[in-house]
Design a protein around this motif. Structure first.
Motif, mmCIF file in Angstrom:
data_model
loop_
_atom_site.group_PDB
_atom_site.id
_atom_site.type_symbol
_atom_site.label_atom_id
_atom_site.label_comp_id
_atom_site.label_asym_id
_atom_site.label_seq_id
_atom_site.Cartn_x
_atom_site.Cartn_y
_atom_site.Cartn_z
ATOM 1 N N UNK A 47 0.828 -1.206 0.000
ATOM 2 C CA UNK A 47 0.000 0.000 0.000
ATOM 3 C C UNK A 47 0.859 1.253 0.000
ATOM 4 N N UNK A 48 0.204 2.372 -0.314
ATOM 5 C CA UNK A 48 0.858 3.674 -0.242
ATOM 6 C C UNK A 48 -0.043 4.679 0.468
ATOM 7 N N UNK A 49 0.567 5.662 1.167
ATOM 8 C CA UNK A 49 1.977 5.636 1.540
ATOM 9 C C UNK A 49 2.240 4.447 2.450
ATOM 10 N N UNK A 50 3.404 3.866 2.315
ATOM 11 C CA UNK A 50 3.774 2.726 3.148
ATOM 12 C C UNK A 50 4.478 1.660 2.338
ATOM 13 N N UNK A 51 4.454 0.454 2.854
ATOM 14 C CA UNK A 51 5.056 -0.665 2.148
ATOM 15 C C UNK A 51 6.437 -1.057 2.636
ATOM 16 N N UNK A 52 7.062 -0.223 3.455
ATOM 17 C CA UNK A 52 8.319 -0.547 4.135
ATOM 18 C C UNK A 52 8.250 0.095 5.515
ATOM 19 N N UNK A 53 9.086 -0.316 6.460
ATOM 20 C CA UNK A 53 9.040 0.320 7.775
ATOM 21 C C UNK A 53 9.239 1.838 7.725
ATOM 22 N N UNK A 54 10.204 2.297 6.938
ATOM 23 C CA UNK A 54 10.432 3.739 6.841
ATOM 24 C C UNK A 54 9.247 4.442 6.185
ATOM 25 N N UNK A 55 8.736 3.858 5.105
ATOM 26 C CA UNK A 55 7.594 4.459 4.415
ATOM 27 C C UNK A 55 6.353 4.491 5.298
ATOM 28 N N UNK A 56 6.192 3.494 6.162
ATOM 29 C CA UNK A 56 5.057 3.501 7.084
ATOM 30 C C UNK A 56 5.193 4.622 8.114
ATOM 31 N N UNK A 57 6.416 4.939 8.516
ATOM 32 C CA UNK A 57 6.630 6.072 9.419
ATOM 33 C C UNK A 57 6.247 7.379 8.740
ATOM 34 N N UNK A 58 6.593 7.500 7.465
ATOM 35 C CA UNK A 58 6.213 8.697 6.708
ATOM 36 C C UNK A 58 4.694 8.762 6.580
ATOM 37 N N UNK A 59 4.050 7.611 6.386
ATOM 38 C CA UNK A 59 2.588 7.576 6.317
ATOM 39 C C UNK A 59 1.972 8.176 7.576
ATOM 40 N N UNK A 60 2.522 7.794 8.722
ATOM 41 C CA UNK A 60 2.008 8.318 9.980
ATOM 42 C C UNK A 60 2.143 9.837 10.045
ATOM 43 N N UNK A 85 11.311 4.793 -1.511
ATOM 44 C CA UNK A 85 11.729 3.697 -0.630
ATOM 45 C C UNK A 85 10.927 2.437 -0.914
ATOM 46 N N UNK A 86 9.642 2.612 -1.117
ATOM 47 C CA UNK A 86 8.731 1.504 -1.401
ATOM 48 C C UNK A 86 9.156 0.745 -2.659
ATOM 49 N N UNK A 87 9.462 1.496 -3.718
ATOM 50 C CA UNK A 87 9.867 0.861 -4.976
ATOM 51 C C UNK A 87 11.167 0.091 -4.795
ATOM 52 N N UNK A 88 12.136 0.701 -4.164
ATOM 53 C CA UNK A 88 13.458 0.082 -4.075
ATOM 54 C C UNK A 88 13.512 -1.088 -3.103
ATOM 55 N N UNK A 89 12.752 -1.024 -2.031
ATOM 56 C CA UNK A 89 12.847 -2.060 -1.009
ATOM 57 C C UNK A 89 11.794 -3.162 -1.133
ATOM 58 N N UNK A 90 10.665 -2.866 -1.745
ATOM 59 C CA UNK A 90 9.579 -3.844 -1.802
ATOM 60 C C UNK A 90 9.176 -4.201 -3.228
#
Length: 223
Positions: A47-60, A85-90
């Motif tokens: 999902x977006x925003x999100x999909x990685x731990x860092x991206x989920x923090x940005x979502x918050x 981050x989502x594209x590169x890590x997930x």
């Protein structure tokens, strides 16, 4: 059109769901994943925003109404930071190993929410898409629903036990979501080869069935 040195790659096993509030993306996402897994395929649901731990923090940071409201440009850049981050890590690693990826929102949501809703320049969004993301889905399912009907559904979900209440974006006025919907529809009209528009005012099962039908047609076309 892509800029020099920054090509956009379209990937046929990358599918995105888009739509306004209350369109029923979660139900459709589950149906699509089940349909692919029934074929013995690996599916990465994200999902977006999100999909990685860092991206989920940005979502918050983006969605929690307790935080300082970001300027439109700040909102856009935070979304793209999470997306990169989502594209590169997930997403990219999953596609590289042969999996299918289905994402609840992707870059089209930036054109709709930050472009249509906030009024930011589409060319600026396109430049970020090329430079920071570089990837476009092969198939995008747009769940289209009247703003009033969609928001009523969303309110029912938020008020249910454990619903958590509306996030910062969901608290916007109807006029904002009308602009978002218009931007989505314009993008779908401009890219008919990628977009499939589904009437999301139908019962949830009918919407899910229509989405699975579009997925199977896409698989046959790409086979």
């Amino acid at each position: 059109m892509t800029g020099p040195g920054f090509p956009l790659e379209t990937h046929s096993r990358f599918i995105t769901l888009e739509g306004g509030e209350g369109a029923g993306k979660t139900t459709v996402l589950e149906a699509l994943c089940e349909a692919l897994r029934a074929q013995g395929l690996e599916v990465v649901r994200t999902r977006e925003p999100g999909g990685t731990p860092l991206a989920e923090m940005i979502r918050s940071l983006l969605l929690d109404p307790a935080h300082e409201p970001p300027a439109p440009e700040t909102e856009l850049l935070l979304v793209f930071a999470a997306r990169a981050q989502h594209v590169r890590e997930t997403i990219a690693p999953a596609l590289a190993r042969g999996a299918w990826v289905i994402s609840d929102r992707f870059t089209d949501s930036s054109y709709a929410y930050q472009g249509g809703g906030r009024g930011l320049d589409a060319a600026f969004i396109g430049e970020l898409e090329r430079r920071a993301v570089g990837l476009r889905p092969g198939l995008t399912l747009l769940l289209d629903i009247d703003v009033g009907q969609g928001r009523e559904r969303a309110r029912g979900r938020d008020q249910a036990p454990g619903g958590g209440g509306p996030d910062r974006i969901e608290r916007e006025r109807d006029e904002f979501f009308q602009r978002v919907r218009a931007a989505y529809r314009a993008r779908a009209a401009a890219e008919p080869a990628r977009f499939r528009v589904i009437d999301a005012s139908q019962p949830a099962q009918a919407v899910a069935d229509a989405a699975v039908t579009q997925l199977r047609a896409w698989q046959e076309r790409e086979a």
